[in-house]
Design a protein around this motif. Structure first.
Motif, PDB file in Angstrom:
ATOM      1  N   ALA A 179       0.852  -1.235  -0.126  1.00 13.75           N
ATOM      2  CA  ALA A 179      -0.138   0.026  -0.130  1.00 13.75           C
ATOM      3  C   ALA A 179       0.978   1.377  -0.014  1.00 13.75           C
ATOM      4  CB  ALA A 179      -0.875  -0.059   1.324  1.00 13.75           C
ATOM      5  N   LEU A 180       1.900   1.133   0.892  1.00 16.81           N
ATOM      6  CA  LEU A 180       2.729   2.216   0.640  1.00 16.81           C
ATOM      7  C   LEU A 180       3.542   2.656  -0.312  1.00 16.81           C
ATOM      8  CD1 LEU A 180       4.006   2.129   4.384  1.00 16.81           C
ATOM      9  CD2 LEU A 180       2.689   4.304   3.286  1.00 16.81           C
ATOM     10  N   THR A 181       4.007   1.597  -0.961  1.00 15.22           N
ATOM     11  CA  THR A 181       4.481   1.597  -2.311  1.00 15.22           C
ATOM     12  C   THR A 181       3.733   2.246  -3.393  1.00 15.22           C
ATOM     13  OG1 THR A 181       6.164  -0.416  -1.771  1.00 15.22           O
ATOM     14  CG2 THR A 181       5.931   0.267  -4.133  1.00 15.22           C
ATOM     15  N   ALA A 182       2.489   1.750  -3.286  1.00 19.65           N
ATOM     16  CA  ALA A 182       1.344   2.258  -4.349  1.00 19.65           C
ATOM     17  C   ALA A 182       1.257   3.854  -4.102  1.00 19.65           C
ATOM     18  CB  ALA A 182       0.187   1.385  -4.118  1.00 19.65           C
ATOM     19  N   VAL A 183       1.026   4.252  -2.783  1.00 16.45           N
ATOM     20  CA  VAL A 183       0.809   5.560  -2.478  1.00 16.45           C
ATOM     21  C   VAL A 183       1.944   6.631  -3.026  1.00 16.45           C
ATOM     22  CG1 VAL A 183       0.618   7.300  -0.452  1.00 16.45           C
ATOM     23  CG2 VAL A 183      -0.555   5.160  -0.597  1.00 16.45           C
ATOM     24  N   GLY A 184       3.267   5.854  -2.734  1.00 20.94           N
ATOM     25  CA  GLY A 184       4.276   6.621  -3.231  1.00 20.94           C
ATOM     26  C   GLY A 184       4.336   6.737  -4.641  1.00 20.94           C
ATOM     27  N   VAL A 185       4.488   5.779  -5.264  1.00 22.51           N
ATOM     28  CA  VAL A 185       4.501   5.528  -6.700  1.00 22.51           C
ATOM     29  C   VAL A 185       3.480   6.601  -7.324  1.00 22.51           C
ATOM     30  CG1 VAL A 185       4.201   4.165  -8.804  1.00 22.51           C
ATOM     31  CG2 VAL A 185       5.704   3.554  -6.810  1.00 22.51           C
ATOM     32  N   ALA A 186       2.148   6.431  -6.791  1.00 24.44           N
ATOM     33  CA  ALA A 186       0.930   7.205  -7.364  1.00 24.44           C
ATOM     34  C   ALA A 186       1.223   8.869  -7.145  1.00 24.44           C
ATOM     35  CB  ALA A 186      -0.158   6.823  -6.853  1.00 24.44           C
ATOM     36  N   ALA A 187       1.724   9.203  -5.963  1.00 28.56           N
ATOM     37  CA  ALA A 187       2.168  10.434  -5.850  1.00 28.56           C
ATOM     38  C   ALA A 187       3.146  11.062  -6.323  1.00 28.56           C
ATOM     39  CB  ALA A 187       2.350  10.529  -4.289  1.00 28.56           C
ATOM     40  N   TRP A 188       4.294  10.024  -6.794  1.00 29.32           N
ATOM     41  CA  TRP A 188       5.467  10.525  -7.480  1.00 29.32           C
ATOM     42  C   TRP A 188       4.983  10.695  -9.273  1.00 29.32           C
ATOM     43  CZ3 TRP A 188       7.968   8.605 -11.968  1.00 29.32           C
ATOM     44  CH2 TRP A 188       9.145   9.097 -12.199  1.00 29.32           C
ATOM     45  N   ILE A 189       4.067   9.789  -9.690  1.00 31.57           N
ATOM     46  CA  ILE A 189       3.497   9.823 -10.908  1.00 31.57           C
ATOM     47  C   ILE A 189       2.667  11.220 -10.965  1.00 31.57           C
ATOM     48  CG2 ILE A 189       1.765   8.969 -12.514  1.00 31.57           C
ATOM     49  CD1 ILE A 189       2.878   5.919 -11.610  1.00 31.57           C
ATOM     50  N   GLY A 190       2.090  11.501  -9.993  1.00 29.94           N
ATOM     51  CA  GLY A 190       1.181  12.541  -9.928  1.00 29.94           C
ATOM     52  C   GLY A 190       2.017  13.912 -10.108  1.00 29.94           C
ATOM     53  N   THR A 191       2.968  13.983  -9.288  1.00 25.63           N
ATOM     54  CA  THR A 191       4.069  15.086  -9.175  1.00 25.63           C
ATOM     55  C   THR A 191       4.758  15.376 -10.556  1.00 25.63           C
ATOM     56  OG1 THR A 191       4.564  14.693  -6.924  1.00 25.63           O
ATOM     57  CG2 THR A 191       6.159  16.002  -8.171  1.00 25.63           C
ATOM     58  N   VAL A 192       5.223  14.384 -11.175  1.00 26.86           N
ATOM     59  CA  VAL A 192       6.054  14.174 -12.616  1.00 26.86           C
ATOM     60  C   VAL A 192       5.167  14.658 -13.578  1.00 26.86           C
ATOM     61  CG1 VAL A 192       7.457  12.946 -13.776  1.00 26.86           C
ATOM     62  CG2 VAL A 192       7.766  12.934 -11.594  1.00 26.86           C
ATOM     63  N   PHE A 193       4.056  13.559 -13.777  1.00 31.60           N
ATOM     64  CA  PHE A 193       3.137  13.741 -15.095  1.00 31.60           C
ATOM     65  C   PHE A 193       2.021  14.718 -14.796  1.00 31.60           C
ATOM     66  CE2 PHE A 193       5.389   9.701 -15.198  1.00 31.60           C
ATOM     67  CZ  PHE A 193       6.169   9.864 -16.354  1.00 31.60           C
ATOM     68  N   GLY A 194       1.905  15.101 -13.637  1.00 30.84           N
ATOM     69  CA  GLY A 194       0.520  16.074 -13.199  1.00 30.84           C
ATOM     70  C   GLY A 194       1.326  17.396 -12.887  1.00 30.84           C
ATOM     71  N   SER A 195       0.310  18.128 -12.467  1.00 26.40           N
ATOM     72  CA  SER A 195       0.684  19.539 -12.288  1.00 26.40           C
ATOM     73  C   SER A 195       0.621  19.987 -10.759  1.00 26.40           C
ATOM     74  CB  SER A 195      -0.454  20.531 -12.894  1.00 26.40           C
ATOM     75  OG  SER A 195      -1.537  20.144 -12.527  1.00 26.40           O
ATOM     76  N   SER A 196       0.508  18.997  -9.897  1.00 27.44           N
ATOM     77  CA  SER A 196       0.553  19.161  -8.463  1.00 27.44           C
ATOM     78  C   SER A 196       1.852  18.728  -7.929  1.00 27.44           C
ATOM     79  CB  SER A 196      -0.488  18.345  -7.866  1.00 27.44           C
ATOM     80  OG  SER A 196      -0.626  18.755  -6.341  1.00 27.44           O
ATOM     81  N   TRP A 197       2.771  19.796  -7.525  1.00 35.59           N
ATOM     82  CA  TRP A 197       3.739  19.415  -6.794  1.00 35.59           C
ATOM     83  C   TRP A 197       3.390  19.234  -5.148  1.00 35.59           C
ATOM     84  CZ3 TRP A 197       8.595  18.419  -8.497  1.00 35.59           C
ATOM     85  CH2 TRP A 197       8.761  18.599  -9.885  1.00 35.59           C
ATOM     86  N   SER A 198       2.421  19.636  -4.879  1.00 34.49           N
ATOM     87  CA  SER A 198       1.919  19.425  -3.444  1.00 34.49           C
ATOM     88  C   SER A 198       1.847  17.732  -3.108  1.00 34.49           C
ATOM     89  CB  SER A 198       0.599  19.952  -3.009  1.00 34.49           C
ATOM     90  OG  SER A 198      -0.259  19.084  -3.828  1.00 34.49           O
ATOM     91  N   LEU A 199       2.041  17.004  -3.838  1.00 34.19           N
ATOM     92  CA  LEU A 199       2.128  15.357  -3.688  1.00 34.19           C
ATOM     93  C   LEU A 199       3.400  15.223  -3.253  1.00 34.19           C
ATOM     94  CD1 LEU A 199       0.240  14.149  -6.800  1.00 34.19           C
ATOM     95  CD2 LEU A 199      -0.696  14.459  -4.353  1.00 34.19           C
ATOM     96  N   THR A 200       4.426  15.943  -3.346  1.00 36.30           N
ATOM     97  CA  THR A 200       5.787  15.755  -2.895  1.00 36.30           C
ATOM     98  C   THR A 200       5.640  15.477  -1.249  1.00 36.30           C
ATOM     99  OG1 THR A 200       6.403  18.104  -2.699  1.00 36.30           O
ATOM    100  CG2 THR A 200       7.160  16.888  -4.587  1.00 36.30           C
ATOM    101  N   VAL A 201       4.737  16.163  -0.547  1.00 32.53           N
ATOM    102  CA  VAL A 201       4.589  16.111   0.886  1.00 32.53           C
ATOM    103  C   VAL A 201       4.095  14.538   1.076  1.00 32.53           C
ATOM    104  CG1 VAL A 201       3.121  16.593   2.629  1.00 32.53           C
ATOM    105  CG2 VAL A 201       4.049  18.428   1.311  1.00 32.53           C
ATOM    106  N   VAL A 202       3.219  14.028   0.152  1.00 30.94           N
ATOM    107  CA  VAL A 202       2.783  12.679   0.472  1.00 30.94           C
ATOM    108  C   VAL A 202       3.927  11.668   0.207  1.00 30.94           C
ATOM    109  CG1 VAL A 202       1.343  10.628  -0.628  1.00 30.94           C
ATOM    110  CG2 VAL A 202       0.400  13.098  -0.528  1.00 30.94           C
ATOM    111  N   ILE A 203       4.797  11.788  -0.670  1.00 26.26           N
ATOM    112  CA  ILE A 203       6.110  11.128  -0.877  1.00 26.26           C
ATOM    113  C   ILE A 203       6.850  11.195   0.385  1.00 26.26           C
ATOM    114  CG2 ILE A 203       8.021  10.846  -2.304  1.00 26.26           C
ATOM    115  CD1 ILE A 203       6.514  11.913  -4.526  1.00 26.26           C
ATOM    116  N   ALA A 204       7.023  11.983   0.813  1.00 28.91           N
ATOM    117  CA  ALA A 204       7.828  12.448   2.021  1.00 28.91           C
ATOM    118  C   ALA A 204       7.193  11.659   3.454  1.00 28.91           C
ATOM    119  CB  ALA A 204       8.043  13.940   2.281  1.00 28.91           C
ATOM    120  N   VAL A 205       6.022  11.967   3.378  1.00 28.20           N
ATOM    121  CA  VAL A 205       5.176  11.145   4.666  1.00 28.20           C
ATOM    122  C   VAL A 205       5.293   9.512   4.431  1.00 28.20           C
ATOM    123  CG1 VAL A 205       2.990  10.963   5.699  1.00 28.20           C
ATOM    124  CG2 VAL A 205       4.021  13.146   5.317  1.00 28.20           C
TER     125      VAL A 205
END
Length: 176
Positions: free
Chosen positions: A38-64
């Motif tokens: 689950a944490l791997t999926a959350v981290g990868v999804a947040a990273w994908i959202g950060t890189v391929f999306g427009s939301s840099w706020s997901l970096t907080v999700v990655i860090a957490v």
């Protein structure tokens, strides 16, 4: 080839049994693997959202997610006693065979995950009549993450429970 200082240190770290109670049973290991997935999926999804999306706020999700992910990774490596992390010269023949079995099973699981991703991407393209340039890369990143972690998950699920220390044949350590 002889073991290096690094090999001996990693062997000691991977075989440190102080946290063994946390992953001593199959049920606990399944729970840890599930949380790690689950944490791997959350981290990868947040990273994908950060890189391929427009939301840099997901970096907080990655860090957490990163700290508990690292701790769980350590617990999984400890539960396998470093089966996948130690160099081959630090493993006995039985462990080398088990490592090969784990890698083969993880490879087969990842193969079917890739087949499912390819079929799903193709079906999406046909149903929406759109090219997949933007959609394929995030799917491939997700499958790559699963491919990377699958051997650890499989190895952790295949580990046998440690036998309890028993003083006599009936398990009663108070009798003398």
């Amino acid at each position: 080839m002889t073991a290096t200082r690094y090999d001996r240190r990693m062997y000691a770290v991977m075989n440190d049994r102080r946290a063994a109670a946390a992953y001593a049973t199959a049920g606990r290991r399944r729970l840890i693997v599930g949380a790690h997935v689950a944490l791997t999926a959350v981290g990868v999804a947040a990273w994908i959202g950060t890189v391929f999306g427009s939301s840099w706020s997901l970096t907080v999700v990655i860090a957490v997610a990163l700290l508990p992910w690292v701790l769980l990774t350590g617990m999984l490596n400890g539960s396998t006693r470093g089966l996948l992390e130690l160099r081959g010269r630090m493993l006995d023949e039985r462990q080398l065979v088990e490592r090969d079995r784990v890698r083969a099973l993880a490879h087969r699981i990842t193969l079917w995950l890739l087949v499912a991703a390819a079929v799903g991407a193709g079906a999406y393209s046909v149903m929406t009549d759109t090219p997949l340039r933007a959609e394929v890369t995030p799917v491939l990143v997700g499958v790559l993450a699963a491919h990377w972690m699958m051997p650890l998950w499989v190895a952790s699920l295949r580990v046998q429970d440690d036998l309890a220390d028993v003083d006599d044949e009936f398990g009663d350590s108070s009798a003398s």
